[in-house]
Design a protein around this motif. Structure first.
Motif, PDB file in Angstrom:
ATOM      1  N   HIS A  80       0.816  -1.213   0.000  1.00 51.63           N
ATOM      2  CA  HIS A  80       0.000   0.000   0.000  1.00 51.63           C
ATOM      3  C   HIS A  80       0.851   1.264   0.000  1.00 51.63           C
ATOM      4  O   HIS A  80       2.061   1.217   0.248  1.00 51.63           O
ATOM      5  N   GLY A  81       0.183   2.374  -0.255  1.00 51.62           N
ATOM      6  CA  GLY A  81       0.882   3.645  -0.396  1.00 51.62           C
ATOM      7  C   GLY A  81       1.139   4.378   0.908  1.00 51.62           C
ATOM      8  O   GLY A  81       1.631   5.500   0.896  1.00 51.62           O
ATOM      9  N   GLY A  82       0.755   3.759   2.039  1.00 57.14           N
ATOM     10  CA  GLY A  82       0.967   4.433   3.316  1.00 57.14           C
ATOM     11  C   GLY A  82       0.032   5.606   3.511  1.00 57.14           C
ATOM     12  O   GLY A  82       0.313   6.531   4.273  1.00 57.14           O
ATOM     13  N   SER A 116       0.585  11.889   0.619  1.00 53.51           N
ATOM     14  CA  SER A 116       0.579  11.473   2.031  1.00 53.51           C
ATOM     15  C   SER A 116       1.934  11.723   2.673  1.00 53.51           C
ATOM     16  O   SER A 116       2.023  12.076   3.855  1.00 53.51           O
ATOM     17  N   GLU A 117       2.996  11.516   1.896  1.00 57.39           N
ATOM     18  CA  GLU A 117       4.340  11.806   2.401  1.00 57.39           C
ATOM     19  C   GLU A 117       4.438  13.280   2.802  1.00 57.39           C
ATOM     20  O   GLU A 117       4.901  13.621   3.895  1.00 57.39           O
ATOM     21  N   ASN A 132       5.028   1.730   6.267  1.00 54.13           N
ATOM     22  CA  ASN A 132       5.726   0.804   5.366  1.00 54.13           C
ATOM     23  C   ASN A 132       4.695   0.122   4.471  1.00 54.13           C
ATOM     24  O   ASN A 132       3.631  -0.305   4.949  1.00 54.13           O
ATOM     25  N   ASN A 133       5.006   0.004   3.199  1.00 57.92           N
ATOM     26  CA  ASN A 133       4.028  -0.563   2.253  1.00 57.92           C
ATOM     27  C   ASN A 133       3.622  -1.990   2.616  1.00 57.92           C
ATOM     28  O   ASN A 133       2.601  -2.474   2.155  1.00 57.92           O
ATOM     29  N   CYS A 134       4.411  -2.658   3.436  1.00 59.52           N
ATOM     30  CA  CYS A 134       4.138  -4.042   3.854  1.00 59.52           C
ATOM     31  C   CYS A 134       3.527  -4.131   5.243  1.00 59.52           C
ATOM     32  O   CYS A 134       3.453  -5.234   5.812  1.00 59.52           O
ATOM     33  N   SER A 135       3.091  -3.015   5.824  1.00 60.28           N
ATOM     34  CA  SER A 135       2.636  -3.076   7.223  1.00 60.28           C
ATOM     35  C   SER A 135       1.407  -3.962   7.394  1.00 60.28           C
ATOM     36  O   SER A 135       1.218  -4.559   8.459  1.00 60.28           O
ATOM     37  N   GLY A 245      -3.724   1.577  -3.463  1.00 60.96           N
ATOM     38  CA  GLY A 245      -4.055   2.936  -3.030  1.00 60.96           C
ATOM     39  C   GLY A 245      -4.400   3.856  -4.184  1.00 60.96           C
ATOM     40  O   GLY A 245      -4.572   3.412  -5.329  1.00 60.96           O
ATOM     41  N   SER A 246      -4.448   5.146  -3.877  1.00 58.73           N
ATOM     42  CA  SER A 246      -4.904   6.158  -4.839  1.00 58.73           C
ATOM     43  C   SER A 246      -4.113   6.105  -6.139  1.00 58.73           C
ATOM     44  O   SER A 246      -2.888   6.225  -6.130  1.00 58.73           O
TER      45      SER A 246
END
Lengths: 350, 350
Positions: A80-82, A116-117, A132-135, A245-246
């Protein structure tokens, strides 16, 4: 053997760069429906197999015991994009186990979703492991630990320590599921460490495609794994935002096609997909490891060629397999596209 | 003809991805010193030829008339990270012409230097054209316009409108310099629009390498171009931070080697370099367009092989041609390296 050129990047009318790769389309009995390039060389599937790595989350009973939602199950299969919704869903999964994000061993990085960053930076915040994209995948591992150890709270935290290592009980289940689904022994497979610190094992594209064919129909899998795969695929179809994500490819494709396609991107130019209505699985790897512009274009062209699409869906997929590139002033400067030879070779497969 | 594999990315001990490309090393008389792959196919050099595109900035008299500093001349040849010092230098160049950043037609984008991007976001600011990695080059074009039109202020602004178009008087000078240095006619060359909206013309690697050999020694160039090339190279050697930025390859190499190497990265996997002490020019293009990990590794291996280096310099270059990859937790997961075959083929060239 050289793998063929599948994607070309044009500037004006001129080919500027191009991408080679290999593709396997395999049915749930293990018959090769179509292939190009070397599909026997073991490749690291990276994040493209998160669906298969999440099977123990369901088969262990964790998903039921903890009452995971579709969004949370989708997040367990996500890169995911966080974005805030992703972070909240990961935190929610962990809250159900009674531990917090400090248990996660994926490492922290700024959200890959740029807005988002910058929002995070504007708030004066720093990223955590939840970004993290793997969270989601890692939170899923914690849920498996919760279900299989019978522990919670501090004891669960202790049990989970080192869960990213190959010999940890949770990771053993994850690896076992991957091996069983792909019908490929992993004990002696080339191994590496993934970006999020879990092991990644090299598997031929043939076997990866087989695994995704089986995940699409359940044929060739034990009943509990077949049911788990179906549940995860439907969760992703219900909550496709969660899996990427978006603006992201996987989200866009599954928002449009729902459960007809279950596709997942992986680092270094890997893609896997289930096409349940055909009983086919797809796996591809670009030689140069280019994911965002090469592997995505190839996957879009494959979806276009492999399943019948209405005209709106076909047009939407075409914008992904033949994309226009703009420069910083919004001027059209080129395009990315599946090559004519690749499209021609795929003709008539539906 | 397949171009050879020059770079491989390993995960653990296993090759995960690899990059093909072509390289030309040519002397200032047009003799091919060494090559691999197809060096006759025209390729878009993108930002790798900014040094040549900046020649009119000196030959027109603009650099002298406006009193440009070494840092400003280096910035005119830069693909910079949009760090504060870069933005200030571009603004300073424009201030000397009497116009402001609204004249720039490169478009705005967030700084590619991530910390600068987030600092901008933290301050609640938005990026401007000055943050564009090409803002120095574009400011240089405005300086050329100032010198050649004799205009300033609003009249200069009017004159500069549309300066990114091929037929604008400033762009004609830029294209002429590029054509003359590379000994390659561009009137019928494949053309495209670059990321910053100026034209980019496809030129064979042979001719690009020839142009950079000539820029290194001046041989084969008219006296004013030879002097301009030397001045720009020395400016870059004096202010290597300006040509790229914090942690960037070109900056690191030239901070260490000074005027011994003048190298410049371009988008889509292109690199050009002058090696004045040898009288050689280098040009390379990766098939897949990978710049940051493939073209850089190839250029580092070429510098190692082509000029004699002391042990500290050699070690520093080796960290660029054989880089360790870490994951988000800082764990070593793999490496990028020039292939053994490529290194072997380069042996004995010094």
């Amino acid at each position: 053997m050289e793998n063929p050129i599948l994607v070309e990047a044009l500037r004006g009318p001129t080919v500027e760069s191009f991408h080679r790769g290999a593709v396997a389309v395999v049915d749930d009995r293990g018959r090769v429906v179509w292939s190009c390039g070397d599909i026997e060389r073991p490749i690291f599937p990276r994040s493209a197999v998160k669906l298969l790595q999440a099977l123990p989350l369901v088969t262990s009973g964790a998903a039921d015991r903890l009452g995971l939602t579709s969004a949370e199950l989708a997040l367990a299969c996500a890169s995911h994009g966080g974005e805030p919704a992703h972070v909240e869903a990961a935190a929610s999964m962990l809250a159900k186990t009674g531990v917090d994000a400090s248990v996660l061993e994926c490492g922290a990085h700024w959200p890959s979703h740029e807005a988002s960053e910058r929002d995070l930076a504007r708030r004066g915040a720093e990223p955590t492991a939840l970004n993290n994209n793997c969270s989601g995948k890692h939170s899923g591992f914690v849920c498996v630990g919760c279900a299989t150890s019978g522990l919670s709270g501090a004891a669960l935290f202790d049990f989970m320590r080192g869960y990213v290592e190959p010999e940890h009980p949770v990771m053993r289940q994850v690896t076992q599921a991957l091996s069983q689904a792909t019908d490929h022994p992993l004990a002696h497979a080339p191994a590496g460490v993934d970006g999020c610190s879990i092991p990644t094992y090299a598997i031929p594209l043939f076997n990866l495609a087989l695994g995704f064919a089986r995940a699409g129909t359940g044929i060739g899998l034990p009943a509990d794994m077949a049911q788990a795969a179906a549940r995860l695929r439907l969760a992703i179809a219900e909550a496709p935002f969660m899996v990427a994500g978006s603006g992201r490819f996987d989200t866009r494709v599954m928002q449009r096609l729902g459960a007809r396609v279950c596709c997942k991107i992986g680092a270094e130019g890997v893609y896997c997909a289930s096409l349940p209505e055909k009983g086919w699985g797809v796996a591809l790897k670009m030689d140069d490891g280019n994911t965002s512009r090469a592997a995505e274009v190839v996957m879009a062209a494959l979806i276009e060629a492999l399943i019948p699409l209405g005209s709106e869906d076909a047009m939407a997929l075409r914008t992904l397999s033949e994309t226009v590139m703009h420069n910083w002033r919004g001027r059209r400067v080129g395009s990315l596209r599946a090559t004519t030879d690749f499209r021609a070779a795929l003709a008539g497969l539906q």
